[in-house]
Every structure is written in C-alpha cells, then in structure tokens.
Design an enzyme around this catalytic site. Sequence first.
Site, mmCIF file in Angstrom:
data_model
loop_
_atom_site.group_PDB
_atom_site.id
_atom_site.type_symbol
_atom_site.label_atom_id
_atom_site.label_comp_id
_atom_site.label_asym_id
_atom_site.label_seq_id
_atom_site.Cartn_x
_atom_site.Cartn_y
_atom_site.Cartn_z
ATOM 1 N N GLU A 212 10.886 3.996 2.409
ATOM 2 C CA GLU A 212 10.429 5.266 1.422
ATOM 3 C C GLU A 212 10.435 4.458 0.265
ATOM 4 O OE1 GLU A 212 12.332 9.471 3.811
ATOM 5 O OE2 GLU A 212 13.411 8.507 1.978
ATOM 6 N N CYS A 213 9.224 4.908 -0.287
ATOM 7 C CA CYS A 213 8.994 4.550 -1.796
ATOM 8 C C CYS A 213 9.401 3.121 -2.071
ATOM 9 C CB CYS A 213 9.700 5.577 -2.611
ATOM 10 S SG CYS A 213 8.969 5.816 -4.278
ATOM 11 N N GLY A 214 10.571 3.018 -2.917
ATOM 12 C CA GLY A 214 10.960 1.879 -3.168
ATOM 13 C C GLY A 214 11.320 0.856 -2.069
ATOM 14 N N SER B 179 6.117 4.569 3.397
ATOM 15 C CA SER B 179 5.102 5.609 2.493
ATOM 16 C C SER B 179 6.142 5.650 1.228
ATOM 17 C CB SER B 179 5.086 6.777 3.365
ATOM 18 O OG SER B 179 4.426 8.246 2.395
#
Length: 433
Positions: free
Chosen positions: A322-324, A413
């Site tokens: 997720e993200c990072g 994502s």
Amino acid sequence: MLAKTSSAKVVLISAIASGQGKTTTTAALARKLIKLGQRVRIFKTGPDFIDPMMLERACGAPVQSLDLWMVGKPASQALLAHAAQEADVILIEGVMGLYDGNPSSADLARAFGVPVLAVLDASAMAQTVGALAMGLRDFGPVHLAGVIANRIASEGHAKMVADAMRDIPLLGSLRRQDQALPERHLGLVLPEEVGQLDALLDQLADQLTIDMDAWNELPLTEFALADEAEVVPALLQGKTIAIARDAAFAFVYPANLDCLRQLGAELVFFSPLANQAIPAQADALYLPGGYPELHAQTLAGATEWQASVCAAHAAGMPILAECGGMMVLTESLTDQQGAHWPMLGLLPGRVVMQPRLAALGAQSLADDHGELRGHTFHYSRFETELIPQAQTIKHSNQEPGEAIYRIGQLQASYFHAYFSSNPLASAQLFLKR
C-alpha cells in the site's frame, strides 16, 4: 428488557480549518486530564495514521478511527460504547474544519449526540474569536460546548477573547508555544522522531488552562451496547502474515491489525530499515505505507530484505503493498531532493516525489466480495506502462480513483484499505488467488 448502555464525558475537538492546533490541544488536554486522575481515550475522525500515533503517546492507549462512511456508523458506535465502558473521558479529534468533507466532523458529532469543543487560533485576533465560535455553532448547527483559544499571547489577550464569547463558554486557553509538534509534507512527524516527546506533551498540558467548573458541567454521553459482536469468519486461521513496521512503513490502522487477528491470522513484524528478511514462518506479506522517501538510501542498501521480498514474490507468496509499500517495489524512487534510488524492481516504472499533493480522499475498491473502503493520500506519482487490473472509486464523485496493479500474487496501489469495512474482501488479499 432495558438495553445495556455505557456513558462517558465526550467532546469532539474541531476547528475552522487545519492548522488551528487541534492535535496539539487534544494531546495537551488528554495529558492534563490524566494528571488529574481521569481515564482518557482518544479517537481520530476520518482516515489518518500520524495524528493517532502522536495522540496514542499522549493518552497511552491505541487511537482508533471514527468515520460514518469508512468505518461505518454501527462500527463507530460500537467503538465508542466499548471505550465508554473503560474511560471517564473520550476525546475525538476532528479532521480539517468542522463542516469539511462528506461526512464531516459535524455529521459525526450529530450522529452520536456529542458536543463540540472548538479550537480557535487567536494569535492574530481577539474579539473575532467570538464571531467565529458563533458561526461554527449556528451554521450546522451543532451543540458547541465551548472554545479553547490557542496561541494566546498574554492574560490580557485571553480576557479580551473571553469577554467576546457571549453565551459560549471559553473552556480554556493555550499560550503561544515556543516548541510545538513538528510537521512535514504528510502531517506531523512520527513520535519516535521527536526528542523528549513526553516532556513536551507534559509541558503543553501544564500550559493549557481549563475552566474546570465549566468542564465538569459538561454532560455525559450515553451509548447503546450491542447485544452480540458480529462474528468474523476465521478465513486466515493458520496463516502467518509478516508486516513491515518501522519509520519507513508506519501507516497502519490499529483496526487493520485487529481485523487480521479476528480473521485468525498470526502477525509477525520486521524492519526493512534494519535489513531484516521476511520472517521464515510467513505465509503472506503486508507492506504498508509510510515514509520510504525519507529512508530511500537505507532501503536501497538493505540487500537481505530486498532479496527476501523478491524470493517471496517468485515463490508465489501473497503480497499486499500500500502506497509507500508499493513505492519500494518499483524500479526506482526519486526523493524530494531529486536523488534517484534503486528499489526492488518488482513493478516496472519509477516513483517520483513532487511538491504538490497528488491525491487525497476517501475511496473504495469493489470486487466479488463486496466493497472495501479506505482512502488515498500521497505526494508522489508512479510513472509506469503497467496496465491496472482494477481501479478504486472516489467517494466524493464516484469517478475512477487509484490504479490497482497485480503481478502474480502481488497487489499494489496507492490505496490504503480499512480492513474492517469488509473483512471477507480483506482476507482475500492475503490468500493465494
């Protein structure tokens, strides 16, 4: 039969906008009440990772999210009812301004009959604080319990503010701070990065003046207790999920960990920044968001960690990034200073930090198991020719949101999922497809 209830003194701490000092005031008030022998629990309105970590240090207990959409009204009520069984005081920190967002902090306060305590920055005004307070109260309206005036310069300044409040109590004031809670591009810095944080929180508590007579007159708020908790199927029974946890991967909802445990999973934690490999017993891997851009050089040199992730992917281990967590799986990361750092290369393309916000807001991901809700908040862009396998939907306008990339058993994502919004869909993220 009478319904079982619990009650506590509850206030929602809000403001006219971000930057007024809500988190500082909430933390100071929590510490002050604890010093007075009160049992205090704190909640945070809306999706947020960093403020809850700081508020957890202030009150000594995990800080959960409350949100009428992402968390849902029944789950939010259950969290409040449970906390009211254990606490004398519940503080709910709002998000942005009182009426910002859909649902807003005001919507949450009205949904549960919670009075609002407004934090107003008085540093560049005096009597106008009263006008702002009346506007906040009457626009909704909401039950405005009172105001805490922040960044007061002197006793005379505080008296001018108090005289202008008319029928709204000035519950307290906080002097202009020589040292405040430090911030960066995603908000406050992480608690472990602040030297002598507990001493700073104690100092803020001592600087906060409270009209205890007015505070004690605030009513208790009552919450109905659910007869039976919803049973979550143990879809992850026997599974061990490895979760990256350090300063580069710190953005995890406490509710996500609770949900995974309720699903039957055993959780083990490890630190990529310490170059730790994925624990050998892991059946799945969770790489949450955080600040990899601040630690890109260290992550680029963490060869044992990198090798373990690449091996796990090659072996077909389910991986959620997720993200990072997604950023470190790309070919390279360009930080705020323009330096380029090689990453793991499991996702073709590169991530580039940018000075402006790239995306912010509540979003959801729909599949065969229903709607999984969450949010996005990032200052980077992912430049790739990889074709998304799905996209989230923005809550605000129902338009397409973040891309969902899947390669083998890897899903990546910018979308941060709130697992408890759909435990069944969340379990599938850690099972082989």
